[in-house]
Design a protein around this motif. Structure first.
Motif, PDB file in Angstrom:
ATOM      1  N   PHE A 152       0.833  -1.205   0.000  1.00 45.42           N
ATOM      2  CA  PHE A 152       0.000   0.000   0.000  1.00 45.42           C
ATOM      3  C   PHE A 152       0.870   1.259   0.000  1.00 45.42           C
ATOM      4  O   PHE A 152       1.554   1.561   0.975  1.00 45.42           O
ATOM      5  CB  PHE A 152      -0.932  -0.011   1.211  1.00 45.42           C
ATOM      6  CG  PHE A 152      -1.848  -1.190   1.239  1.00 45.42           C
ATOM      7  CD1 PHE A 152      -2.967  -1.237   0.418  1.00 45.42           C
ATOM      8  CD2 PHE A 152      -1.585  -2.281   2.063  1.00 45.42           C
ATOM      9  CE1 PHE A 152      -3.812  -2.335   0.426  1.00 45.42           C
ATOM     10  CE2 PHE A 152      -2.426  -3.378   2.090  1.00 45.42           C
ATOM     11  CZ  PHE A 152      -3.539  -3.413   1.262  1.00 45.42           C
ATOM     12  N   GLY A 153       0.803   2.008  -1.114  1.00 45.87           N
ATOM     13  CA  GLY A 153       1.714   3.131  -1.310  1.00 45.87           C
ATOM     14  C   GLY A 153       1.284   4.449  -0.702  1.00 45.87           C
ATOM     15  O   GLY A 153       1.981   5.452  -0.888  1.00 45.87           O
ATOM     16  N   GLY A 154       0.166   4.469   0.029  1.00 48.73           N
ATOM     17  CA  GLY A 154      -0.295   5.741   0.596  1.00 48.73           C
ATOM     18  C   GLY A 154       0.749   6.491   1.402  1.00 48.73           C
ATOM     19  O   GLY A 154       0.903   7.708   1.234  1.00 48.73           O
ATOM     20  N   PRO A 155       1.516   5.818   2.291  1.00 45.14           N
ATOM     21  CA  PRO A 155       2.533   6.541   3.066  1.00 45.14           C
ATOM     22  C   PRO A 155       3.622   7.154   2.187  1.00 45.14           C
ATOM     23  O   PRO A 155       4.139   8.244   2.488  1.00 45.14           O
ATOM     24  CB  PRO A 155       3.105   5.464   3.988  1.00 45.14           C
ATOM     25  CG  PRO A 155       2.014   4.455   4.123  1.00 45.14           C
ATOM     26  CD  PRO A 155       1.347   4.435   2.776  1.00 45.14           C
ATOM     27  N   ARG A 156       3.992   6.470   1.090  1.00 52.22           N
ATOM     28  CA  ARG A 156       4.990   7.036   0.183  1.00 52.22           C
ATOM     29  C   ARG A 156       4.423   8.255  -0.544  1.00 52.22           C
ATOM     30  O   ARG A 156       5.118   9.268  -0.721  1.00 52.22           O
ATOM     31  CB  ARG A 156       5.434   5.990  -0.846  1.00 52.22           C
ATOM     32  CG  ARG A 156       6.562   5.068  -0.339  1.00 52.22           C
ATOM     33  CD  ARG A 156       6.086   3.732   0.064  1.00 52.22           C
ATOM     34  NE  ARG A 156       7.155   2.869   0.542  1.00 52.22           N
ATOM     35  CZ  ARG A 156       7.785   1.955  -0.200  1.00 52.22           C
ATOM     36  NH1 ARG A 156       7.468   1.801  -1.462  1.00 52.22           N
ATOM     37  NH2 ARG A 156       8.722   1.203   0.342  1.00 52.22           N
ATOM     38  N   ASP A 157       3.142   8.155  -0.966  1.00 49.45           N
ATOM     39  CA  ASP A 157       2.504   9.287  -1.631  1.00 49.45           C
ATOM     40  C   ASP A 157       2.520  10.518  -0.719  1.00 49.45           C
ATOM     41  O   ASP A 157       2.839  11.628  -1.150  1.00 49.45           O
ATOM     42  CB  ASP A 157       1.057   8.948  -1.992  1.00 49.45           C
ATOM     43  CG  ASP A 157       0.935   7.758  -2.941  1.00 49.45           C
ATOM     44  OD1 ASP A 157       1.970   7.251  -3.420  1.00 49.45           O
ATOM     45  OD2 ASP A 157      -0.217   7.334  -3.181  1.00 49.45           O
ATOM     46  N   SER A 204       1.674   6.559  -8.642  1.00 53.61           N
ATOM     47  CA  SER A 204       0.816   6.944  -7.532  1.00 53.61           C
ATOM     48  C   SER A 204       1.436   8.077  -6.716  1.00 53.61           C
ATOM     49  O   SER A 204       0.745   8.980  -6.248  1.00 53.61           O
ATOM     50  CB  SER A 204       0.561   5.738  -6.628  1.00 53.61           C
ATOM     51  OG  SER A 204       0.050   6.116  -5.373  1.00 53.61           O
ATOM     52  N   ALA A 205       2.770   8.023  -6.557  1.00 58.20           N
ATOM     53  CA  ALA A 205       3.456   8.997  -5.697  1.00 58.20           C
ATOM     54  C   ALA A 205       3.434  10.404  -6.265  1.00 58.20           C
ATOM     55  O   ALA A 205       3.534  11.383  -5.507  1.00 58.20           O
ATOM     56  CB  ALA A 205       4.902   8.552  -5.466  1.00 58.20           C
ATOM     57  N   ALA A 206       3.319  10.556  -7.561  1.00 54.00           N
ATOM     58  CA  ALA A 206       3.384  11.878  -8.178  1.00 54.00           C
ATOM     59  C   ALA A 206       2.412  12.841  -7.514  1.00 54.00           C
ATOM     60  O   ALA A 206       1.205  12.603  -7.464  1.00 54.00           O
ATOM     61  CB  ALA A 206       3.081  11.771  -9.671  1.00 54.00           C
ATOM     62  N   ALA A 207       2.933  13.940  -6.974  1.00 52.85           N
ATOM     63  CA  ALA A 207       2.098  14.926  -6.291  1.00 52.85           C
ATOM     64  C   ALA A 207       1.129  15.547  -7.291  1.00 52.85           C
ATOM     65  O   ALA A 207       1.536  15.962  -8.381  1.00 52.85           O
ATOM     66  CB  ALA A 207       2.967  16.001  -5.650  1.00 52.85           C
ATOM     67  N   PRO A 208      -0.164  15.609  -6.965  1.00 55.88           N
ATOM     68  CA  PRO A 208      -1.160  16.112  -7.918  1.00 55.88           C
ATOM     69  C   PRO A 208      -0.985  17.596  -8.204  1.00 55.88           C
ATOM     70  O   PRO A 208      -0.454  18.353  -7.394  1.00 55.88           O
ATOM     71  CB  PRO A 208      -2.492  15.831  -7.210  1.00 55.88           C
ATOM     72  CG  PRO A 208      -2.152  15.750  -5.751  1.00 55.88           C
ATOM     73  CD  PRO A 208      -0.771  15.194  -5.680  1.00 55.88           C
ATOM     74  N   GLY A 209      -1.437  17.995  -9.391  1.00 50.67           N
ATOM     75  CA  GLY A 209      -1.446  19.407  -9.751  1.00 50.67           C
ATOM     76  C   GLY A 209      -0.148  19.937 -10.318  1.00 50.67           C
ATOM     77  O   GLY A 209      -0.046  21.135 -10.599  1.00 50.67           O
ATOM     78  N   LEU A 210       0.853  19.067 -10.511  1.00 50.28           N
ATOM     79  CA  LEU A 210       2.145  19.509 -11.025  1.00 50.28           C
ATOM     80  C   LEU A 210       2.440  18.819 -12.356  1.00 50.28           C
ATOM     81  O   LEU A 210       1.976  17.719 -12.612  1.00 50.28           O
ATOM     82  CB  LEU A 210       3.264  19.183 -10.030  1.00 50.28           C
ATOM     83  CG  LEU A 210       3.146  19.779  -8.634  1.00 50.28           C
ATOM     84  CD1 LEU A 210       4.292  19.281  -7.756  1.00 50.28           C
ATOM     85  CD2 LEU A 210       3.128  21.306  -8.684  1.00 50.28           C
TER      86      LEU A 210
END
Length: 338
Positions: free
Chosen positions: A186-191, A251-257
């Motif tokens: 689960f990649g949520g913590p990395r995101d 998944s990790a890519a920060a949104p909006g950039l």
């Protein structure tokens, strides 16, 4: 036996002040080779990228270089050695690491355990996200996705409770698992960790380099593994070895950039690293230069080997700045869409 989910087990094994793997005096270089340890060409390529970022930003009065997961400062020292004096005079280098400041690091480097805020420049995270602790899950015989629990002394696993709604949603979006035996990391913590790091930039470029996979290419049985003394070993979270898992970089890519993804092979080639052998004629006209170039070619080949370090993923995201020269649409670079 001490049973716990993988995230707290990794946190304890890697970062506990009284025996965590990354607190050990020998540091990561005592157990495995990263690109930084493989060749000074890697630091030279990052230095070139930093100069391109500086140019794209209009040569700001203060230019930051933020090395997240700085280890023992090898990358920072290497990059600083490659920069011209005019840039060094404006540079503010930061090493972000939980371990104590290493001896011999240039005085200009600011050592901290937190990503600085409001910086302008380049934020670079080489093999950091793969060590951000995360939970693992597996679909049971009834089709229920459950956390995996691990015995911290032996690495033995057993099924735990059904996953949370948040982790189930993350898996549904990024890593669907439906058949009994399918496994998810689960990649949520990395995101969240990456989003927090990128938010430290007021303007600049953020780059994450790591073992990676993207949608459609998720490993069905997961990637958790360990490293000790230069060898891959079972991931036993007892503090004696590194415990790592590959990163879902899409998944990790920060949104909006504006976000780009490529392999290390293509990224380093765009930054001037090549494994091409020098012309044989150089051996006659300049034997010493030929041997030096031959050595560099071997190191470049290792860094760009598609079956080794060259297969690493590079995620690059711009924050209120143009795309640097080497990241502009070239063969190999792909634009990520959320």
């Amino acid at each position: 036996m001490t049973w716990m989910r993988w995230a707290p087990a990794m946190e304890q094994a890697l970062y506990d002040p009284d025996g965590g793997f990354y607190r050990r005096p020998e540091g990561p270089a005592g157990h495995f080779r990263t690109s930084v340890h493989a060749s000074e060409l890697f630091a030279r390529a990052v230095a070139r990228l930093l100069l391109e970022v500086d140019e794209a930003l209009g040569r700001p009065e203060e230019l930051a270089l933020v090395d997240v997961g700085a280890g023992r400062g090898e990358l920072l020292a290497g990059v600083l050695a490659e920069l011209p004096g005019e840039v060094l005079a404006r540079l503010r280098p930061y090493g972000v690491e939980l371990a104590d400041r290493p001896a011999g690091l240039p005085d200009a480097v600011r050592w901290t355990d937190a990503v600085p805020r409001g910086r302008t420049g380049l934020l670079f995270a080489n093999e950091w996200l793969d060590n951000v602790p995360l939970d693992a899950g597996e679909v049971d015989e009834d089709g229920v996705l459950r956390y995996r629990e691990v015995d911290t002394a032996t690495g033995e696993e057993r099924p735990g409770e059904p996953v949370s709604a948040a982790d189930a949603a993350w898996a549904g979006r990024w890593w669907p698992a439906r058949r009994p035996g399918d496994r998810v990391e689960f990649g949520g913590p990395r995101d969240a960790a990456w989003a927090h790091a990128v938010a430290g930039l007021d303007r600049g470029l953020a780059v994450a380099v790591d073992y990676a996979h993207t949608a459609g290419r998720r490993p069905p049985f997961g990637t958790l593994t360990g490293f000790r003394g230069g060898r891959e070993v079972a991931p036993v979270p007892d503090g004696s070895c590194d415990v790592t898992a590959h990163v879902a970089l899409d998944s990790a890519a920060a949104p909006g950039l504006h976000s780009l993804w490529t392999t290390q092979r293509d990224a380093l080639r765009a930054l001037g690293v090549s494994g091409a052998r020098p012309a044989l004629a150089l051996a006659s006209s300049d034997p010493v230069g030929y041997l030096r170039a031959l050595s560099g070619a071997g190191e470049g080949a290792e860094l760009t080997d598609p079956a080794g370090l060259g297969a690493f993923g590079w995620l690059a995201q711009t924050v209120r700045m143009p795309v640097p020269e080497s990241l502009r649409p070239l063969p190999g670079w792909q634009t990520l869409t959320p």
